[in-house]
Scaffold this motif. Structure first.
Motif, PDB file in Angstrom:
ATOM      1  N   ALA A  38       0.817  -1.225   0.000  1.00  0.00           N
ATOM      2  CA  ALA A  38       0.000   0.000   0.000  1.00  0.00           C
ATOM      3  C   ALA A  38       0.844   1.265   0.000  1.00  0.00           C
ATOM      4  N   ASP A  39       1.933   1.301   0.780  1.00  0.00           N
ATOM      5  CA  ASP A  39       2.760   2.508   0.807  1.00  0.00           C
ATOM      6  C   ASP A  39       3.496   2.721  -0.504  1.00  0.00           C
ATOM      7  N   ILE A  40       3.774   1.645  -1.223  1.00  0.00           N
ATOM      8  CA  ILE A  40       4.529   1.748  -2.472  1.00  0.00           C
ATOM      9  C   ILE A  40       3.626   2.160  -3.633  1.00  0.00           C
ATOM     10  N   ALA A  46      -2.651  -1.596  -4.618  1.00  0.00           N
ATOM     11  CA  ALA A  46      -2.166  -2.712  -3.802  1.00  0.00           C
ATOM     12  C   ALA A  46      -3.228  -3.807  -3.714  1.00  0.00           C
ATOM     13  N   ALA A  47      -4.496  -3.416  -3.616  1.00  0.00           N
ATOM     14  CA  ALA A  47      -5.581  -4.400  -3.507  1.00  0.00           C
ATOM     15  C   ALA A  47      -5.669  -5.290  -4.749  1.00  0.00           C
ATOM     16  N   PRO A  82      10.048   7.478   8.340  1.00  0.00           N
ATOM     17  CA  PRO A  82       8.694   7.809   8.799  1.00  0.00           C
ATOM     18  C   PRO A  82       8.708   8.737  10.015  1.00  0.00           C
ATOM     19  N   SER A  83       7.748   9.621  10.061  1.00  0.00           N
ATOM     20  CA  SER A  83       7.604  10.541  11.181  1.00  0.00           C
ATOM     21  C   SER A  83       7.481   9.755  12.481  1.00  0.00           C
ATOM     22  N   ARG A  91      11.625   4.206   4.288  1.00  0.00           N
ATOM     23  CA  ARG A  91      10.399   3.498   3.899  1.00  0.00           C
ATOM     24  C   ARG A  91       9.746   4.281   2.761  1.00  0.00           C
ATOM     25  N   PRO A  92       8.910   3.609   1.945  1.00  0.00           N
ATOM     26  CA  PRO A  92       8.172   4.349   0.913  1.00  0.00           C
ATOM     27  C   PRO A  92       7.297   5.424   1.553  1.00  0.00           C
ATOM     28  N   VAL A  93       7.239   6.581   0.923  1.00  0.00           N
ATOM     29  CA  VAL A  93       6.402   7.679   1.397  1.00  0.00           C
ATOM     30  C   VAL A  93       5.030   7.538   0.737  1.00  0.00           C
ATOM     31  N   PRO A  94       3.986   7.248   1.536  1.00  0.00           N
ATOM     32  CA  PRO A  94       2.650   7.097   0.959  1.00  0.00           C
ATOM     33  C   PRO A  94       2.247   8.325   0.154  1.00  0.00           C
TER      34      PRO A  94
END
Length: 130
Positions: A38-40, A46-47, A82-83, A91-94
């Motif tokens: 989902a983040d990528i 993603a679904a 990530p914050s 990590r991937p930034v959504p």
């Protein structure tokens, strides 16, 4: 029935074979938890992911699945810490995803501003029995 398959950039760069729409391929496929992507690629895309293609690690013992490649899309996204994270792990930034339709996948992608190449979303079909 069309399948959506995630192909990691590093797996292609290491030992994947170039492919393009229309090609017949035989891949080791592992079922995935779409939430892991989902983040990528975003929640909606993603679904749609059914499997990931595997060269290394768990799943190497899986039989090869014959497929015909229908469509190939490069996935690029930003990476950051990530914050609130105490670890300096990127990590991937959504929400930073860029999807780029391509006519060939060789594991390498043309650089895009402010993003990094992450992998491919591949639409493929199992050949008709017969």
């Amino acid at each position: 029935m069309a399948l959506t398959i995630w192909v990691d950039d590093w797996q292609m760069q290491c030992c994947g074979d170039t492919f393009r729409p229309g090609d017949a391929v035989s891949w080791q496929l592992l079922e995935v938890d779409p939430g892991d992507y989902a983040d990528i690629v975003g929640s909606d895309r993603a679904a749609e992911i059914d499997f990931r293609e595997e060269h290394h690690g768990p799943g190497e013992e899986q039989p090869l699945t014959p497929l015909r490649v229908v469509d190939v899309t490069e996935v690029h996204c930003r990476y950051g810490v990530p914050s609130g994270s105490t670890a300096e792990v990127l990590r991937p930034v959504p929400g930073s995803t860029e999807l780029v339709p391509v006519v060939e996948a060789d594991g390498w992608a043309k650089a895009r501003p402010h993003t990094m190449f992450a992998g491919y979303l591949v639409t493929a079909e199992r050949p008709a029995a017969g």
